[in-house]
Design a protein around this motif. Structure first.
Motif, PDB file in Angstrom:
ATOM      1  N   MET A   1       0.645  -1.338  -0.022  1.00 43.43           N
ATOM      2  CA  MET A   1      -0.030   0.037  -0.102  1.00 43.43           C
ATOM      3  C   MET A   1       0.938   1.230   0.137  1.00 43.43           C
ATOM      4  N   LEU A   2       1.860   1.192   0.841  1.00 40.17           N
ATOM      5  CA  LEU A   2       2.821   2.494   0.445  1.00 40.17           C
ATOM      6  C   LEU A   2       3.497   2.746  -0.707  1.00 40.17           C
ATOM      7  N   GLY A   3       3.791   1.462  -1.399  1.00 38.70           N
ATOM      8  CA  GLY A   3       4.406   1.738  -2.759  1.00 38.70           C
ATOM      9  C   GLY A   3       3.258   2.227  -3.567  1.00 38.70           C
ATOM     10  N   ALA A   4       2.213   1.821  -3.639  1.00 40.26           N
ATOM     11  CA  ALA A   4       0.962   2.184  -4.258  1.00 40.26           C
ATOM     12  C   ALA A   4       0.546   3.621  -3.954  1.00 40.26           C
ATOM     13  N   LEU A   5       0.990   4.002  -2.817  1.00 42.62           N
ATOM     14  CA  LEU A   5       0.864   5.343  -2.585  1.00 42.62           C
ATOM     15  C   LEU A   5       1.640   6.225  -3.076  1.00 42.62           C
ATOM     16  N   VAL A   6       2.884   6.061  -3.128  1.00 41.81           N
ATOM     17  CA  VAL A   6       4.135   6.616  -3.657  1.00 41.81           C
ATOM     18  C   VAL A   6       3.926   6.617  -5.195  1.00 41.81           C
ATOM     19  N   SER A   7       3.327   5.522  -5.789  1.00 52.37           N
ATOM     20  CA  SER A   7       3.041   5.706  -7.207  1.00 52.37           C
ATOM     21  C   SER A   7       2.116   6.581  -7.570  1.00 52.37           C
ATOM     22  N   VAL A   8       0.934   6.582  -7.022  1.00 50.90           N
ATOM     23  CA  VAL A   8      -0.332   7.579  -7.149  1.00 50.90           C
ATOM     24  C   VAL A   8       0.210   9.065  -7.052  1.00 50.90           C
ATOM     25  N   MET A   9       1.151   9.209  -5.907  1.00 49.37           N
ATOM     26  CA  MET A   9       1.327  10.515  -5.528  1.00 49.37           C
ATOM     27  C   MET A   9       2.486  11.254  -6.250  1.00 49.37           C
ATOM     28  N   GLY A  10       3.216  10.281  -7.015  1.00 47.78           N
ATOM     29  CA  GLY A  10       4.395  10.720  -7.787  1.00 47.78           C
ATOM     30  C   GLY A  10       5.614  10.970  -6.691  1.00 47.78           C
ATOM     31  N   TRP A  11       5.616  10.624  -5.753  1.00 53.34           N
ATOM     32  CA  TRP A  11       6.578  10.986  -4.589  1.00 53.34           C
ATOM     33  C   TRP A  11       8.094  10.054  -5.338  1.00 53.34           C
ATOM     34  N   ALA A  12       9.136  10.481  -4.429  1.00 52.26           N
ATOM     35  CA  ALA A  12      10.187   9.639  -4.569  1.00 52.26           C
ATOM     36  C   ALA A  12      11.200   9.830  -3.402  1.00 52.26           C
ATOM     37  N   PRO A  13      11.513   8.936  -2.640  1.00 54.01           N
ATOM     38  CA  PRO A  13      12.536   8.974  -1.375  1.00 54.01           C
ATOM     39  C   PRO A  13      13.920   9.762  -1.940  1.00 54.01           C
ATOM     40  N   PRO A  14      14.540  10.248  -0.953  1.00 49.51           N
ATOM     41  CA  PRO A  14      16.032  10.570  -1.266  1.00 49.51           C
ATOM     42  C   PRO A  14      16.886   9.498  -1.688  1.00 49.51           C
ATOM     43  N   GLY A  15      17.614   9.795  -2.434  1.00 46.48           N
ATOM     44  CA  GLY A  15      18.791   8.920  -3.229  1.00 46.48           C
ATOM     45  C   GLY A  15      19.186   7.775  -2.313  1.00 46.48           C
ATOM     46  N   PRO A  16      19.671   8.255  -1.110  1.00 44.81           N
ATOM     47  CA  PRO A  16      20.271   7.268  -0.378  1.00 44.81           C
ATOM     48  C   PRO A  16      19.432   6.269   0.339  1.00 44.81           C
ATOM     49  N   VAL A  17      18.049   6.915   0.557  1.00 42.91           N
ATOM     50  CA  VAL A  17      16.952   5.950   0.902  1.00 42.91           C
ATOM     51  C   VAL A  17      16.775   5.035  -0.052  1.00 42.91           C
ATOM     52  N   THR A  18      16.728   5.520  -1.328  1.00 46.68           N
ATOM     53  CA  THR A  18      16.077   4.405  -2.475  1.00 46.68           C
ATOM     54  C   THR A  18      17.086   3.418  -2.626  1.00 46.68           C
ATOM     55  N   GLN A  19      18.635   3.870  -2.527  1.00 43.92           N
ATOM     56  CA  GLN A  19      19.702   2.909  -2.540  1.00 43.92           C
ATOM     57  C   GLN A  19      19.400   1.915  -1.398  1.00 43.92           C
ATOM     58  N   THR A  20      19.275   2.171  -0.375  1.00 47.40           N
ATOM     59  CA  THR A  20      19.205   1.253   0.810  1.00 47.40           C
ATOM     60  C   THR A  20      18.017   0.197   0.571  1.00 47.40           C
ATOM     61  N   LEU A  21      16.910   0.954   0.176  1.00 48.24           N
ATOM     62  CA  LEU A  21      15.736   0.038  -0.038  1.00 48.24           C
ATOM     63  C   LEU A  21      16.005  -0.896  -0.869  1.00 48.24           C
ATOM     64  N   GLY A  22      16.691  -0.559  -2.034  1.00 43.16           N
ATOM     65  CA  GLY A  22      17.166  -1.439  -3.179  1.00 43.16           C
ATOM     66  C   GLY A  22      17.952  -2.315  -2.776  1.00 43.16           C
TER      67      GLY A  22
END
Length: 321
Positions: A176-197
């Motif tokens: 649900m959090l991923g879907a919310l990010v998709s709908v809202m067009g948000w993007a976490p900061p680069g370091p957070v995205t890399q950690t999640l990846g």
């Protein structure tokens, strides 16, 4: 067929590695809950979040997938519960037998395997089937499992247990959090995205390895006399139902609904059929143990369906793709 085996072999090989590591005591049995915790609370939520954020919201809210999968699950649960009760098993064992017969390993195995086979567009339907199984099918089977209790408040307790289990499960929240990010067009900061990846990339190999270790532990406990060894007639029919009847049921229900005008593409139906052809979800064993069902029987169904699925799933792919 050889090309299919080339894709599916690494997934089942990792399950075998985990199984052998536990059997040969290279992995202490006491470490298996830690692996489970890493996958359930860290790696798999990050993988599902990433898929949810990158999948169009329309695929995550596909009414065709929702209706087809729910009808198939309800028919499967009704049939397998009736079969188990006829075999003189109680409501608790009958309900968890039904859950393990209709709940495929879509989280640990299904999403990465389908993406490898059919591409990223297959992730949405698989994720939606997993959400349905976690929120609806599991809750229904937990409620049914309490019907055999003598406590007059069993139904209320079952409902509370189901709600508590759903709220405590991080996987639906990650989706649900991923879907919310998709709908809202948000993007976490680069370091957070890399950690999640990094965590997301670890989900598939660790989860598959953990499946094998969990299956080996269940078999070892049964052999040591710490768990009851069930009769073949108590688990073989449900393993066969999972691998053969469940995908056939999804195909029949989906095909009938398409003829009735349900907006469901043949590609999405193929994804759902292949998802149903996956082996049983390994987390059902943990849930059955927690609620007092015959976990030895559930573990045998999971072990048998996982071992046989290397061949039966590949056959299903050859027929559907």
């Amino acid at each position: 067929m050889l090309q299919i085996f080339v894709i599916t072999f690494p997934f089942f090989a990792l399950v075998l590695c985990g199984y052998l590591a536990a059997r040969w005591r290279m992995l202490p049995l006491e470490a298996i809950p830690g692996l489970n915790g890493f996958v359930l609370f860290f790696a798999l939520p990050c993988m599902l979040y990433r898929f949810g954020a990158s999948t169009p919201i329309g695929q995550l809210l596909d009414i065709g997938v929702l209706v087809t999968w729910m009808i198939s699950a309800l028919i499967g649960v009704a049939f397998t519960v009736a079969f188990s009760l006829k075999a003189r098993l109680g409501w608790n064992d009958a309900s968890f037998g039904a859950l393990v017969a209709v709940f495929p390993n879509s989280g640990f195995m299904g999403v990465p395997l389908m993406v490898a086979l059919l591409g990223a567009q297959s992730a949405g339907p698989v994720i939606l089937t997993m959400v349905i199984d976690m929120l609806v099918t599991t809750s229904l089977c937990i409620a049914l499992s309490r019907l055999g209790g003598a406590d007059e408040h069993g139904a209320a307790k079952a409902f509370k247990s189901a709600i508590k289990g759903v709220l405590a499960n991080p996987l639906p929240w990650a989706i649900m959090l991923g879907a919310l990010v998709s709908v809202m067009g948000w993007a976490p900061p680069g370091p957070v995205t890399q950690t999640l990846g990094l965590l997301a990339d670890a989900a598939s190999p660790v989860a598959l390895f953990t499946i094998g270790a969990v299956l080996a532990r269940a078999q070892m406990l049964a052999s040591a006399g710490h768990a009851r060894s069930p009769a073949l007639r108590d688990y073989l029919p449900l393993a066969l139902f999972k691998l053969f009847v469940h995908p056939l049921l999804v195909w029949l229900v989906g095909s009938a609904l398409i003829r009735l005008g349900l907006p469901l593409s043949r590609f999405v139906l193929a994804v759902m059929v292949l998802t149903a052809a996956l082996p049983s979800a390994s987390n059902v064993s943990l849930l059955a143990e927690r609620l007092g069902a015959d976990n030895g029987r559930i573990a045998r169904i999971i072990l048998l369906s996982t071992a046989a699925a290397f061949f039966t799933f590949s056959l299903a792919v050859a027929l559907m793709v």
